[in-house]
Design a protein around this motif. Sequence first.
Motif, PDB file in Angstrom:
ATOM      1  N   GLN A  39       0.825  -1.199   0.000  1.00  0.00           N
ATOM      2  CA  GLN A  39       0.000   0.000   0.000  1.00  0.00           C
ATOM      3  C   GLN A  39       0.869   1.264   0.000  1.00  0.00           C
ATOM      4  O   GLN A  39       0.571   2.248  -0.691  1.00  0.00           O
ATOM      5  N   ILE A  40       1.974   1.218   0.757  1.00  0.00           N
ATOM      6  CA  ILE A  40       2.885   2.359   0.795  1.00  0.00           C
ATOM      7  C   ILE A  40       3.495   2.604  -0.586  1.00  0.00           C
ATOM      8  O   ILE A  40       3.542   3.738  -1.082  1.00  0.00           O
ATOM      9  N   THR A  41       3.955   1.515  -1.221  1.00  0.00           N
ATOM     10  CA  THR A  41       4.547   1.633  -2.558  1.00  0.00           C
ATOM     11  C   THR A  41       3.522   2.136  -3.573  1.00  0.00           C
ATOM     12  O   THR A  41       3.818   3.008  -4.398  1.00  0.00           O
ATOM     13  N   THR A  42       2.304   1.599  -3.494  1.00  0.00           N
ATOM     14  CA  THR A  42       1.248   2.000  -4.429  1.00  0.00           C
ATOM     15  C   THR A  42       0.927   3.486  -4.298  1.00  0.00           C
ATOM     16  O   THR A  42       0.799   4.201  -5.296  1.00  0.00           O
ATOM     17  N   ASP A  43       0.824   3.961  -3.070  1.00  0.00           N
ATOM     18  CA  ASP A  43       0.517   5.376  -2.845  1.00  0.00           C
ATOM     19  C   ASP A  43       1.618   6.269  -3.423  1.00  0.00           C
ATOM     20  O   ASP A  43       1.323   7.309  -4.047  1.00  0.00           O
ATOM     21  N   LYS A  44       2.875   5.869  -3.251  1.00  0.00           N
ATOM     22  CA  LYS A  44       3.984   6.671  -3.775  1.00  0.00           C
ATOM     23  C   LYS A  44       3.990   6.664  -5.299  1.00  0.00           C
ATOM     24  O   LYS A  44       4.243   7.694  -5.943  1.00  0.00           O
ATOM     25  N   LEU A  45       3.726   5.494  -5.893  1.00  0.00           N
ATOM     26  CA  LEU A  45       3.699   5.398  -7.350  1.00  0.00           C
ATOM     27  C   LEU A  45       2.615   6.297  -7.942  1.00  0.00           C
ATOM     28  O   LEU A  45       2.843   7.012  -8.936  1.00  0.00           O
ATOM     29  N   LYS A  46       1.437   6.275  -7.344  1.00  0.00           N
ATOM     30  CA  LYS A  46       0.330   7.092  -7.852  1.00  0.00           C
ATOM     31  C   LYS A  46       0.616   8.580  -7.654  1.00  0.00           C
ATOM     32  O   LYS A  46       0.304   9.406  -8.525  1.00  0.00           O
ATOM     33  N   LYS A  47       1.230   8.907  -6.533  1.00  0.00           N
ATOM     34  CA  LYS A  47       1.553  10.300  -6.260  1.00  0.00           C
ATOM     35  C   LYS A  47       2.563  10.841  -7.271  1.00  0.00           C
ATOM     36  O   LYS A  47       2.504  12.007  -7.671  1.00  0.00           O
ATOM     37  N   GLN A  48       3.492   9.971  -7.703  1.00  0.00           N
ATOM     38  CA  GLN A  48       4.530  10.382  -8.648  1.00  0.00           C
ATOM     39  C   GLN A  48       4.132  10.146 -10.106  1.00  0.00           C
ATOM     40  O   GLN A  48       4.921  10.403 -11.016  1.00  0.00           O
ATOM     41  N   GLY A  49       2.916   9.626 -10.313  1.00  0.00           N
ATOM     42  CA  GLY A  49       2.446   9.374 -11.666  1.00  0.00           C
ATOM     43  C   GLY A  49       3.163   8.226 -12.349  1.00  0.00           C
ATOM     44  O   GLY A  49       3.298   8.201 -13.581  1.00  0.00           O
ATOM     45  N   LEU A  50       3.616   7.236 -11.587  1.00  0.00           N
ATOM     46  CA  LEU A  50       4.408   6.130 -12.125  1.00  0.00           C
ATOM     47  C   LEU A  50       3.698   4.777 -12.024  1.00  0.00           C
ATOM     48  O   LEU A  50       4.267   3.748 -12.413  1.00  0.00           O
ATOM     49  N   TYR A  51       2.472   4.767 -11.525  1.00  0.00           N
ATOM     50  CA  TYR A  51       1.796   3.494 -11.267  1.00  0.00           C
ATOM     51  C   TYR A  51       1.634   2.668 -12.547  1.00  0.00           C
ATOM     52  O   TYR A  51       1.941   1.473 -12.571  1.00  0.00           O
ATOM     53  N   GLU A  52       1.138   3.283 -13.618  1.00  0.00           N
ATOM     54  CA  GLU A  52       0.881   2.554 -14.864  1.00  0.00           C
ATOM     55  C   GLU A  52       2.174   2.006 -15.453  1.00  0.00           C
ATOM     56  O   GLU A  52       2.221   0.865 -15.936  1.00  0.00           O
TER      57      GLU A  52
END
Length: 612
Positions: free
Chosen positions: A172-185
């Motif tokens: 969840q921590i990693t996912t939140d950071k990825l989405k915040k940085q626009g890197l999730y996709e």
Amino acid sequence: MAFDQDIICHGIPSINNGPWIQELLNNNIILTDVSQTFDPIDILIGADVLGKLMTGRLHNLECGMTAIETRLDWTLMGKKPTLNYSENDAALIVTSMYVQEADISNFWSLGVIGITDPIETKSKKLAEQEICERFRETVVINNDKRYEVCLPWKENHPQLESNKEIAQRRLQITTDKLKKQGLYEEYDQVLMKWLDEGIIERVPVDEENSWGHYLPHRHVLKINSTTRLRPVFDASAKSKNGISLNQCLETGPNLIELIPSMLLRFREKEIGVISDIEKAFWQISVTPKDRNVLRFLWWKNDVIEVLRHSRVVFGVTSSSFILAATVKLHLELLSKEDKFKDMLTSIIKLISSFYVDNCVTSVDSLKELHQFKEESTLLMAEGGFNFRSHKIFDPIGFACPVLLLPKLLLQKINTLKWDIEVPQEIKEDFEKWYHQLKLLEEVKVPRWISSTHKTERQTSFHVFVDASQVAYAAVIYMRTQTDTDTKIQLIAAKSRVSPNKKMTIPRLELLAATIGARLMKSVLETMVYDQQEIYFWSDSTTVLTWIQQERQWATFVWNRVQEIRKITNIECWRYVRGVWNPADLPSRGCTTSHLIESKWWEGPDWLYNSEE
């Protein structure tokens, strides 16, 4: 001492609630770790200092336990009374052991590469050989014509528990950071590509609730890298009992110890060559029975799914060992096949030149370079490894005198208590040293240690040893003489901080002679020279007398003299005046600017003269 043990003591659970907690509160005693957690131990306190922490206050509880006050706060000792005893019950057992003071000069263990005591090296090599043999017995070639390995589990390793809850929180921590940085996709696309290539696989739905150990992961972003975004897996993540996957696996031999030998081979011949295996770890499959300890979590349609690695994972402590051992096994198998007998020279060169996924070596001509490139690419492809080769020039380390200063500063502050600020003088010395390091970029050192081929030159090695009150050192130069020129090149150098226990200068000079003899032996084992002259130089007449005279010296002297006489020719030991001894610089240390001005790596001026 237990510094070489991965685990000295397992985690201890916190004190859980019970009538004893209220009794403690009634006596104004508050414990700070009352919960249901199971955290790993942060610090072990030896029995030799435990008494200094006790204040003398204690309180015997009705349940049989005892509360004891220390300078760090109150602690609880004894067995918790209960009808249903649990293996996780907290208890304290004090065992008195005498542990000698740790010598701070031991902390730089990498500094002894090439100069380690032969007895220590032998026992270490035997243990490493046993680990390698156990691993090699598990290696097979699977249906995909790929090497498949078992993880190298330690014998009697601690129990590895499921850590799925921890992995879920980290996800969840990693996912939140990825989405915040626009890197999730983009991160998701990387994992889906791995899935398509068979690097990872989905755990069948009916197996998801079965036991497994999970590797939390996070992203690393490198803008200018060919791999811009990549997942990094944490095999050091601990489960509730304080055990991680890395603690359960063998690491194999210390591969860093190979670096000095490889750099010498890299400088030995005219053309330096560096090659690497493309995506090396992913070319080796992990046996299915070990894949459940390589599980991890990700998302599918906003629902957590369970995946696992099917190939060797970069980030697991044993992975470098697995790759190195598999590559060596592959090459040794090829050496026994008749169809590759004409490539035996390249096979032998490859076996001695690998560092993890890099091959570092040198050749004498462009013809030999093209032959090695062609044959090595074919040989590695037989094991499913894509070998990429290119020509490169690169200097090796030569800043031995500069690197002594921070070690000496650390030795000075080692006597300070942890909460005392470093003296201003030491702080200023360190900052001055640190800011001068950038000056090293100005220095260029020839990669090729000679300028002519063997048939056209006379080669000799010159080992200089020296000591001061603060350190002792050894330096090796190679002198190459032709009909028209003389070249001097620094081959290797080592310096060691003197022991905290004061020693006489002659004994320190003898230690310098010892590491000089060991270092020369290490160089000769690496470089291929059929005939060579070797000279050992010391400015200590006392040490030369000890070495050259067969007498029953004091034990300290006798042991080191016998080792020196065993691995060197005593007739090769000679006297040099102190002002002419280049080992003086690394035995005392110097600033970066002083090192550059001295051109220390070019050797002393008098060594360019003829013997006459």
